[in-house]
Design a protein around this motif. Structure first.
Motif: not given
Ligand SMILES: Cc1cc2nc3c(=O)[nH]c(=O)nc-3n(C[C@H](O)[C@H](O)[C@H](O)COP(=O)(O)OP(=O)(O)OC[C@H]3O[C@@H](n4cnc5c(N)ncnc54)[C@H](O)[C@@H]3O)c2cc1C
Ligand code: SF4
Ligand code: SF4
Lengths: 490, 446
Positions: A348-349, A351, A354-356, A406
């Motif tokens: 998750x981190x 980006x 963004x996120x997973x 994203x």
């Protein structure tokens, strides 16, 4: 007044009547109709539900079999979709109302009715949380082995409906191996007991195995209201082996050699280079070796057996691994396992903007094809320009992919959809399946034909027989063309 | 109204998009475990906050809101965000209201894999509510009370000395001069509104000054010059008012030449820490559990035995939000005869006592139920004593403990009578005590 406005007004009236009827049937306190509540039931964990808002007409929270039967009978009579829901941790859009209807939240009905320690069984209501059940069982030195990552939130009902499993499926299998019998309210409102009315046996081959039919049926065949589970004695010993490989192919080769040595570890997890990079970026102090793959073996059983098997796995791994560590001491085991446990956060981190996402996250391939799958997914990731993190239960060929993007960017969302489709098709090409444990729901329904061929027709006819009006969780698991067209005619 | 909301912090949308709705936060939220419906889950709070703020700002991703089957939205465009478009203020108001039913305990954010600061989002929604005229009576009253009396109770601020009666063997100067100090240097004991003005909480500062006295630790009190730390105001979004009174306190402390501020209230501690971070003032902020731990670790005192099985409850503002877990545990472990049993969950995962986020005022019944649940967890440890280091936790827990029957067996399930091997004992009568009070009662005469 325009026709459309009139229609809209009419439907508001119908919905108001539906809510009133349900309140009369099961009590006001078990019916949620406020917009704010409906909105909160418009999603599960799937990316599809993040992109869409699937509003139910009403939510009910039954606390007894009678409540469930009353609602289902009413829905059957009025041909209203019923969508069973546990904790809504599913990643497939399974527990949301694709086209309105009644969402039935069973997570409030969470009694452990009985732990029958003498017969190693547990009797539970559908809303019991997996971790809570295991806390109850621990008092008797027992446990319910399937161990999804969502243990602290998912319900046993949801696990049965999705035939969930987890890290330890290599040795302990999935939920279906433990379900001895079910109470199910059929789409007509009728209650049946599978596995034998009043039976308390572990072995029972009388009759057609309806229990197996309902396990993994994703709520399309009825509402599970009670579950009789087989449980096992808790292993006394536990150990972890970590092995890092500079060549990806060495990982499955090692797994195979461990199996051939007659060892069945409780779980075997793989982190490929994408996952190693993600963990090292997020937690550099863990200092994971710069490898192509890391394997984590967990062995359990008697303390002596654990020592022997762990040492043997470490010996086998050393033949090809660049680094091997083996521990039974709790603190060190936690340290070794940490790379796996921080993975979701690490992904998750990756980006900051963004996120997973949960999509294309659960393919399953034969063990011999795991490296093909991992390489294939990495190539697809480059092709579609969407970063992925790969990990999974290599012991049973279940590969989890976490696309990282994203979700605000329409371009990235479109590319991700293409990537996910390509991952699913890759799995089918590699003689695998689009899902190893998370299920089909609405997100993988389009592959049903390809995956099942003529068998799909049999599935459809079972569905039509049990649910002639197609009210039970429509649009999930299998496409029901017959039912869809009849719904359109209404 | 809705347009103005669009001016709210962008971080709501920023983190809203990061939430993967995994539900991890469902499993740890005390309020959710009580209501059990999705509308009270932390992830739903994030979802609603995100949806509302997004619909104000205009989303770049077309959210396809399909209407329910029985409602044919033939006349609405496929991209219409039906509910928010039709009744934005209604949803918004309800979301605001719902966010008042929250402990602000921060448990939801602890293990969030996406790093969503759920609690901050809720707090921000609360502040937004107040900024748009919500809870006018409470806001006006509190703000006026603190402005006029400089404390949350509304009493004459000089009453902050009252708890000292009978306990003033030390020299304390109402003019706020530092008394001769030994260790640590230049310490100001910031007693906080509740401990200095609620007789029920007097025990905490009274115990502390006696302990410090007997161990030769000099300190100063600000007395009537101590103002509210500002925490209750900042919870309501009255940040500039909070900063103003916090600034007064800082000025007084600096004026005294002190280099350390000690608080017993975890919320004061949290506020002071942030104040120092923000201003860069050269003041060390400590919590009384740290001082107590220093005292016992130094073997500056001899502790007499206390034969009791005890557990420790982590206050949210002290533990999860400030990272102080070990000092109180070490203090308890150093008391001879005291058996320390750890409660589950504890430390960063500890469950709120039920008194956080002003819930006691908003929904006293819910607050009591949550306190009972925490007592039940304490009881599972076999402890008869639950020790804490916060006047609010002590109050919430002891009020709930007083109302509980001595023992109670929960029926195991819904279809069978309880079997003896399955009885769950929920709270027997448990005693709740403050850690300073415990230490004082173990202090042997020098
Ligand atoms: C972080 C995370 C980790 C996960 N890890 C794993 C894992 O390791 N292994 C794994 O298998 N899955 C995993 N999952 C997926 C998910 O948690 C499981 O599928 C779980 O079993 C779903 O349970 P639930 O209670 O949330 O069900 P829901 O999501 O609410 O529902 C799932 C399906 O079951 C149906 N259903 C629910 N209750 C009933 C009932 N009583 N009767 C009939 N139908 C019902 C619903 O209609 C829906 O189709 C994970 C999910 C997350 C978010
Ligand atoms: S734990 Fe975090 S990511 Fe998961 S649902 Fe809660 S807020 Fe969202
Ligand atoms: S702050 Fe505490 S009470 Fe509020 S949502 Fe988070 S976990 Fe729940």
């Amino acid at each position: 007044m325009s026709q459309a406005t009139r229609r809209k007004e009419e439907t508001v009236i119908i919905r108001a009547a539906l809510i009133e009827d349900l309140k009369r049937l099961i009590g006001e306190d078990k019916v949620l109709s406020d917009e704010i509540d409906l909105l909160c039931y418009s999603f599960d964990s799937s990316f599809m539900a993040k992109l869409n808002r699937f509003l139910p007409d009403v939510v009910v929270t039954p606390l007894s079999t009678e409540d469930v039967m009353k609602v289902v009978r009413y829905a059957y009579e009025h041909e209203i979709p019923v969508i069973p829901r546990g904790a809504g941790t599913g990643e497939t859009c399974g527990a949301v109302a694709l086209s309105g209807g009644i969402v039935m939240d069973l997570s409030l009905w969470d009694n452990v009715i009985e732990v029958d320690a003498a017969n190693m069984q547990a009797l539970v209501r559908p809303g019991v949380i997996h971790a809570t059940l295991n806390e109850h069982l621990a008092r008797f030195d027992l446990f319910f082995p399937p161990d999804p990552g969502s243990t602290r939130m998912c319900t046993i009902g949801g696990m049965v409906a999705n035939n969930a499993s987890g890290l330890k499926a290599v040795k302990y299998g999935s939920t279906e191996q433990y379900v001895l019998g079910l109470d199910v309210v059929l789409p007509t409102g009728e209650l049946i007991t599978t596995g034998g009315v009043g039976a308390r046996t572990v072995k029972n081959v009388s009759g057609l195995n309806l229990t197996k039919l309902f396990v993994g049926s994703e709520g399309i065949l009825g509402i599970i209201t009670m579950i009789r589970l087989k449980v096992l004695p808790k292993p006394k010993g536990r150990g972890i082996v970590m092995a890092a490989f500079s060549d990806l192919d060495h990982a499955p080769a090692t797994v195979l050699r461990v199996y051939r040595q007659g060892i069945l570890p409780a779980c075997i997890e793989i982190l490929d280079s994408s996952a190693i990079t993600a963990v090292n970026t997020y937690r550099p102090e863990l200092e994971l070796p710069d490898a192509e793959a890391i394997l984590l073996f967990e062995v359990d059983g008697s303390p002596q057996g654990v020592e022997e098997e762990g040492a043997e796995i470490a010996r086998i791994a050393k033949e090809q691994a660049v680094l091997v560590e083996w521990a039974t001491e709790p603190k060190r085991m936690m340290g070794l396992w940490e790379a796996r446990s921080v993975l979701a956060t690490a992904a998750a981190k990756l980006r900051p903007d963004g996120t997973r996402i949960f999509a294309g996250e659960d393919i399953s391939v034969p063990l011999a094809k795991v490296t093909d799958a991992l390489r294939g997914i990495r190539a697809l990731s480059l092709e579609y320009g969407i970063r992925v993190v790969n990990f999974g239960h290599i012991g049973d060929g279940n590969v989890h992919t976490a696309p990282v993007l994203d979700p605000e960017s329409p371009d990235e969302v479109e590319q991700a959809k293409l990537l996910v489709d390509a991952i699913h098709r890759l799995a089918i090409r590699l003689s695998g399946s689009t899902t190893g444990e998370h299920g089909v729901g609405a997100v993988r329904i389009e592959y049903a034909n390809e995956e099942h061929g003529a068998a799909l027709r049999v599935m459809q006819s079972i569905k039509n027989t049990l649910d002639p009006k197609g009210i039970m969780n429509p649009g999930k698991l299998i496409p029901c063309s017959v039912i869809d067209s009849s719904r359109e005619n209404r | 109204m809705i347009r103005e909301i669009g001016a709210s912090p962008d971080f709501i949308i920023e983190f809203g998009k990061k939430c993967v709705r995994c539900g991890q936060c469902r499993s740890v939220c005390p309020v959710f475990t009580e209501f059990k419906t999705e509308g009270f889950s932390p992830r739903a709070r994030v979802f609603l906050a995100d949806m509302i703020h997004r619909s104000c700002k205009g989303s770049t991703v077309a959210l396809n809101s399909r209407g329910p089957a029985h409602i044919d939205y033939a006349d609405s465009s496929p991209d219409a965000r039906t509910f928010t478009d039709n009744a934005p203020t209604d949803i918004l108001k309800k979301a605001w209201d719902r966010n008042l039913i929250c402990l602000l305990c921060g448990a939801c954010a602890t293990d969030c894999p996406s790093g969503v600061p759920v609690c901050d989002i809720i707090l921000s929604m609360r502040k937004e509510y107040v900024a748009h005229g919500g809870r006018p009576k409470l806001v006006a009253e509190l703000s006026q009370r603190i402005r006029e009396t400089h404390n949350v109770v509304g009493e004459d601020n000089e009453n902050r000395w009252l708890w000292m009666e009978e306990h003033t063997p030390i020299s304390v100067h109402s003019e706020c001069q530092v008394t001769p100090l030994r260790r640590p240097q230049g310490l100001v004991y910031f007693t906080g509104c509740v401990a200095s003005l609620y007789p029920g909480a007097y025990k905490i500062p009274r115990s502390m000054i006696q302990i410090m006295n007997r161990t030769g630790i000099g300190f100063a009190l600000l007395g009537g010059e101590e103002w509210c730390c500002g925490y209750p105001l900042s919870l309501l979004g009255l940040d500039s008012e909070a900063d103003e009174i916090a600034g007064h306190n800082l000025e007084k402390v600096v004026g005294l030449g002190a280099d350390t501020v000690m608080t017993s209230c975890p919320s004061c501690y949290y506020t002071w820490r942030h104040l120092i971070e923000k201003t860069g003032a050269h003041i060390t902020v400590i919590h009384y559990t740290q001082l107590l731990n220093g005292i016992v670790a130094d073997q500056a005192v001899k502790l007499s035995p206390m034969e009791v099985v005890a557990t420790y409850h982590d206050p949210c503002d002290l533990g999860r939000k400030s990272g102080i877990y070990d000092p109180p545990r070490e203090v308890l472990r150093s008391i001879p005869g005291l058996t320390f049993n750890e409660i589950t969950p504890s430390r960063k995962d500890a469950r709120c006592c039920g008194g956080g986020g002003n819930l006691e005022t908003i929904d006293p019944e819910l607050s009591r139920k949550l306190a009972e649940a925490r007592l039940s967890q304490a009881s599972d440890t076999g402890a008869e004593l639950i020790v804490t280091a916060c006047q609010q936790c002590a109050r919430t827990l002891s009020n709930a403990a007083r109302k509980l029957p001595r023992t109670r067996n929960m029926p195991y399930g819904d279809s069978e009578p309880p079997r003896p091997d399955m009885e769950i004992t929920v709270p027997r009568k448990m005693k709740v005590r403050d850690i300073a009070d415990i230490v004082l009662s173990c202090l042997q005469s020098p």
